[in-house]
Write an enzyme that holds these catalytic residues in place. Structure first.
Site, mmCIF file in Angstrom:
data_model
loop_
_atom_site.group_PDB
_atom_site.id
_atom_site.type_symbol
_atom_site.label_atom_id
_atom_site.label_comp_id
_atom_site.label_asym_id
_atom_site.label_seq_id
_atom_site.Cartn_x
_atom_site.Cartn_y
_atom_site.Cartn_z
ATOM 1 N N TYR A 108 0.465 -1.354 0.336
ATOM 2 C CA TYR A 108 0.175 -0.283 0.351
ATOM 3 C C TYR A 108 0.915 1.215 -0.234
ATOM 4 C CZ TYR A 108 -2.899 4.082 1.981
ATOM 5 O OH TYR A 108 -3.592 4.637 2.480
ATOM 6 N N LYS A 140 1.553 4.261 -3.293
ATOM 7 C CA LYS A 140 0.561 5.200 -2.568
ATOM 8 C C LYS A 140 2.349 6.407 -2.877
ATOM 9 C CE LYS A 140 -2.058 6.806 -1.037
ATOM 10 N NZ LYS A 140 -3.382 7.260 -1.173
HETATM 11 N N1 LIG Z 1 -8.247 6.127 5.787
HETATM 12 C C1 LIG Z 1 -7.156 6.387 6.577
HETATM 13 O O1 LIG Z 1 -6.389 6.526 7.582
HETATM 14 C C2 LIG Z 1 -5.994 7.569 5.720
HETATM 15 C C3 LIG Z 1 -6.431 7.038 4.391
HETATM 16 N N2 LIG Z 1 -5.995 7.338 3.528
HETATM 17 C C4 LIG Z 1 -5.565 7.782 1.362
HETATM 18 O O2 LIG Z 1 -7.212 8.679 1.898
HETATM 19 C C5 LIG Z 1 -7.890 7.866 0.512
HETATM 20 C C6 LIG Z 1 -9.464 7.562 1.127
HETATM 21 O O3 LIG Z 1 -9.209 6.406 2.224
HETATM 22 P P1 LIG Z 1 -10.896 5.951 3.291
HETATM 23 O O4 LIG Z 1 -11.630 6.477 2.318
HETATM 24 O O5 LIG Z 1 -9.873 5.278 4.417
HETATM 25 O O6 LIG Z 1 -11.153 4.318 2.181
HETATM 26 P P2 LIG Z 1 -12.160 3.712 1.688
HETATM 27 O O7 LIG Z 1 -11.731 1.948 0.971
HETATM 28 O O8 LIG Z 1 -12.831 4.213 2.355
HETATM 29 O O9 LIG Z 1 -12.343 4.391 -0.154
HETATM 30 C C7 LIG Z 1 -11.719 4.285 -1.004
HETATM 31 C C8 LIG Z 1 -13.017 4.217 -2.263
HETATM 32 O O10 LIG Z 1 -11.735 3.700 -3.193
HETATM 33 C C9 LIG Z 1 -12.889 2.959 -4.328
HETATM 34 N N3 LIG Z 1 -11.579 2.307 -5.174
HETATM 35 C C10 LIG Z 1 -10.961 0.929 -5.322
HETATM 36 N N4 LIG Z 1 -10.569 0.829 -6.204
HETATM 37 C C11 LIG Z 1 -11.045 1.729 -6.931
HETATM 38 C C12 LIG Z 1 -11.193 1.573 -8.612
HETATM 39 N N5 LIG Z 1 -9.677 0.747 -9.242
HETATM 40 N N6 LIG Z 1 -11.948 2.441 -9.388
HETATM 41 C C13 LIG Z 1 -12.338 2.933 -8.583
HETATM 42 N N7 LIG Z 1 -13.273 3.478 -7.286
HETATM 43 C C14 LIG Z 1 -11.637 2.649 -6.744
HETATM 44 C C15 LIG Z 1 -13.975 2.526 -2.765
HETATM 45 O O11 LIG Z 1 -14.848 1.905 -4.018
HETATM 46 C C16 LIG Z 1 -13.662 3.007 -1.959
HETATM 47 O O12 LIG Z 1 -14.963 3.504 -2.302
HETATM 48 C C17 LIG Z 1 -7.233 7.013 0.054
HETATM 49 O O13 LIG Z 1 -6.659 7.096 -0.915
HETATM 50 C C18 LIG Z 1 -5.845 6.213 1.248
HETATM 51 O O14 LIG Z 1 -5.357 5.639 0.698
HETATM 52 C C19 LIG Z 1 -4.294 8.218 3.360
HETATM 53 C C20 LIG Z 1 -4.193 8.515 4.455
HETATM 54 C C21 LIG Z 1 -4.601 8.171 6.035
#
Ligand SMILES: NC(=O)C1=CN([C@@H]2O[C@H](COP(=O)(O)OP(=O)(O)OC[C@H]3O[C@@H](n4cnc5c(N)ncnc54)[C@H](O)[C@@H]3O)[C@@H](O)[C@H]2O)C=CC1
Ligand SMILES: CC(C)=CCC[C@@H](C)[C@H]1CC[C@H]2C3=C(CC[C@]12C)[C@@]1(C)CCC(=O)C[C@@H]1CC3
Length: 366
Positions: free
Chosen positions: A165, A169
């Site tokens: 991951y 990133k």
């Molecule tokens: N949750 C956390 O603590 C942290 C999250 N992030 C980043 O924040 C962003 C959002 O994370 P979250 O909301 O926690 O994750 P999440 O898993 O809830 O949301 C990610 C979304 O991306 C969509 N997705 C995945 N693959 C896809 C594809 N091939 N095409 C279209 N959509 C796709 C999923 O369906 C999901 O709705 C991510 O980029 C993550 O790396 C960064 C730091 C911390």
């Protein structure tokens, strides 16, 4: 808000003929944006805030998890440029916050979505005339499993990222920042949040409660004094919107990365205990040496790799999780404060209270 050139009634000159041709395309409007990954935890909070601020929002995601008036959903894979181009018609601002979940640990999937997929997103943005891209990166891009105290954005990228991951990133962030090109009219910025928590988070609180329900939340790894950033989701959303609204050709933020946190580092185990106690579970009490737990986690992980063809099991204590639970990792957001006037909008205590209240179904005995 949905800005379309008005159709001319007559076409007396070549100029108005051109206007007529252009009338068939939607002109990018500064208040029309797309959220790639808008069905996810952060994405949905971002969408709700953008709507409240008068933006017209399109969501592009591989799944649709809710419906909201004023939001157009485009279901598709971000590796599919044609699908993206349809969703980006008339859009001037793109938030890219899609990623496979860190827990999936699937190298090929991370590479396909976070690296190739991000390249496709950038190509589609250029072709569709998008002017601004705000990427959700992660503060983990500089984390190698050892202490980071008040880390700034100029720390080098992790040479040995802790998992696939993080590895992807890093590449994703590099791609997006490199694509910033004032001449070509595409401005980019990366937001690096850390430990996002809040209502509807599918990861932090559910993992914690599941571990507690299985009776495994009795131990503190290390002496329990390690400080970590946990960031309430509203602050992450605020950082994204500030970045988008500050992103102009003359702005110092073009092509740069910004830490966005609650700016209140907290002991990892105090934070976990506050959530657990708030939900009616006991706080962890007994200490285990960090190196012992890390060694065991490493052994278990190797075993799970070796046995993968025969049995599939996912250990709770992965080396990555143990490192996150037992080291200092907190970051300075002074660059965001200076360049875009960032200040957290919700304090940690309030964020924890709002989070705990939002999970009645995960309360002890529920
Ligand atoms: N949750 C956390 O603590 C942290 C999250 N992030 C980043 O924040 C962003 C959002 O994370 P979250 O909301 O926690 O994750 P999440 O898993 O809830 O949301 C990610 C979304 O991306 C969509 N997705 C995945 N693959 C896809 C594809 N091939 N095409 C279209 N959509 C796709 C999923 O369906 C999901 O709705 C991510 O980029 C993550 O790396 C960064 C730091 C911390
Ligand atoms: C600050 C930061 C980057 C948080 C990310 C969220 C998750 C990685 C954590 C959310 C719940 C945490 C958790 C553990 C490790 C890190 C999390 C998964 C443990 C597995 C650590 C070892 C234990 O004793 C149990 C913990 C359960 C919760």
């Amino acid at each position: 808000m949905f800005s379309v050139f008005s159709l001319p009634v007559c076409l007396p000159t070549p100029t108005s003929h051109l206007q007529f041709i252009m009338a068939t395309r939607i002109r990018p409007s500064s208040k029309r944006c797309a959220v790639i990954g808008g069905s996810g935890f952060l994405g949905r909070h971002l969408v709700e805030k953008l709507l409240g601020k008068g933006y017209t929002v399109s969501v592009f995601d591989i799944r649709q998890s809710y419906e909201l008036p004023g939001v157009t959903f485009h279901q598709g894979d971000l590796c599919d440029k044609q699908a993206l181009l349809t969703a980006l018609q008339g859009v001037s601002l793109v938030f890219h916050c899609a990623s496979p979940a860190p827990a999936s640990d699937d190298k090929a999937l991370f590479q396909r979505v976070n690296i190739q997929g991000t390249q496709t997103v950038l190509q589609a943005c250029t072709e569709a005339g998008v002017q601004k891209v705000v990427l959700t990166s992660s503060a983990s891009v500089v984390f190698e499993g050892t202490d980071i105290k008040d880390g700034r954005e100029d720390l080098p990228y992790a040479k040995k990222p802790i998992d696939y991951y993080t590895e992807t990133k890093i590449e994703q962030e590099k791609l997006v920042l490199k694509a910033c090109d004032k001449e070509k009219g595409l401005l980019t910025v990366a937001i690096r949040p850390h430990g996002i928590f809040g209502p509807r988070d599918p990861q932090l609180v559910p993992i914690l409660v599941d571990t507690a329900r299985r009776g495994k939340m009795k131990f503190i790894i290390g002496d329990g004094s390690n400080l970590v950033d946990f960031t309430f989701v509203d602050n992450v959303v605020h950082g994204h919107i500030l970045a988008a609204e500050s992103l102009r050709p003359e702005s110092p933020i073009c092509g740069k990365a910004y830490h966005i946190t609650n700016d209140e580092p907290v002991r990892f185990w105090d934070f976990m205990s506050d959530i657990l106690v708030g939900l009616g579970y006991a706080a962890p009490r007994y200490h285990l040496p960090y190196t012992l737990v890390y060694g065991l986690a490493l052994l278990l992980w190797l075993l799970s790799l070796l046995l993968r063809p025969l049995v599939s099991f996912k250990p709770t204590f992965t080396p990555m999780r143990v490192a996150l639970a037992g080291t200092h990792h907190f970051y300075s957001c002074s660059r965001a404060k200076q360049d875009m006037g960032y200040k957290p909008v919700v304090g940690l205590k309030d964020g924890i209270r709002r989070t705990v209240e939002s999970y009645p179904h995960l309360r002890h005995g529920a």
